[in-house]
Write a protein that holds these residues in place. Structure first.
Motif, PDB file in Angstrom:
ATOM      1  N   ILE A  39      43.585 108.317  34.223  1.00  0.00           N
ATOM      2  CA  ILE A  39      43.238 106.896  35.222  1.00  0.00           C
ATOM      3  C   ILE A  39      44.376 106.022  34.972  1.00  0.00           C
ATOM      4  O   ILE A  39      44.499 105.582  33.725  1.00  0.00           O
ATOM      5  N   THR A  40      45.200 105.786  35.891  1.00  0.00           N
ATOM      6  CA  THR A  40      46.675 104.996  35.844  1.00  0.00           C
ATOM      7  C   THR A  40      46.881 103.850  36.723  1.00  0.00           C
ATOM      8  O   THR A  40      47.619 103.148  36.564  1.00  0.00           O
ATOM      9  N   GLU A  41      46.170 103.708  37.565  1.00  0.00           N
ATOM     10  CA  GLU A  41      46.183 102.888  38.414  1.00  0.00           C
ATOM     11  C   GLU A  41      45.446 101.444  38.076  1.00  0.00           C
ATOM     12  O   GLU A  41      44.258 101.593  37.317  1.00  0.00           O
ATOM     13  N   ASP A  42      45.909 100.394  38.405  1.00  0.00           N
ATOM     14  CA  ASP A  42      45.458  99.143  37.891  1.00  0.00           C
ATOM     15  C   ASP A  42      44.093  98.861  38.086  1.00  0.00           C
ATOM     16  O   ASP A  42      43.455  98.780  36.996  1.00  0.00           O
ATOM     17  N   GLU A  43      43.647  98.811  39.128  1.00  0.00           N
ATOM     18  CA  GLU A  43      42.091  98.614  39.631  1.00  0.00           C
ATOM     19  C   GLU A  43      41.294  99.518  38.794  1.00  0.00           C
ATOM     20  O   GLU A  43      40.253  99.215  38.362  1.00  0.00           O
ATOM     21  N   GLU A  44      41.597 100.878  38.683  1.00  0.00           N
ATOM     22  CA  GLU A  44      40.966 101.923  38.049  1.00  0.00           C
ATOM     23  C   GLU A  44      40.760 101.634  36.609  1.00  0.00           C
ATOM     24  O   GLU A  44      39.852 101.837  36.133  1.00  0.00           O
ATOM     25  N   ILE A  45      41.937 101.442  35.977  1.00  0.00           N
ATOM     26  CA  ILE A  45      41.673 101.203  34.347  1.00  0.00           C
ATOM     27  C   ILE A  45      40.965  99.803  34.528  1.00  0.00           C
ATOM     28  O   ILE A  45      40.248 100.038  33.451  1.00  0.00           O
TER      29      ILE A  45
END
Length: 84
Positions: A39-45
């Motif tokens: 998980i690397t996307e801002d919102e997903e983190i």
């Protein structure tokens, strides 16, 4: 981060917000060198790492605890978000 935390009934001040942003940036930076998370996307983190880690505080018994142990969970989850 603010919207996601508010939706879960969690709140924190500007200092804690800034710590979460810095932590997110460090995760993304180090994830390029060492595979910490898929998980690397801002919102997903924010949703899948930070908010999910903080949901532990919805358990009444755990709100009273003064110490926790985070053993080998990798990437610092849930320990670092809990500490922040």
């Amino acid at each position: 981060l603010k919207v996601a935390s508010d939706n879960e009934g969690l709140s924190f001040d500007e200092d804690k917000y800034n710590k979460f942003i810095k932590y997110k940036e460090l995760i993304q930076e180090w994830n390029e060198k060492v595979n910490l998370t898929a998980i690397t996307e801002d919102e997903e983190i924010i949703k899948k790492h930070f908010i999910d880690s903080l949901k532990v505080f919805k358990i009444e018994e755990l709100k009273k605890c003064k110490k926790f142990i985070d053993i080998g969970t990798g990437g610092g989850f849930p320990g670092v978000p809990m500490k922040i």
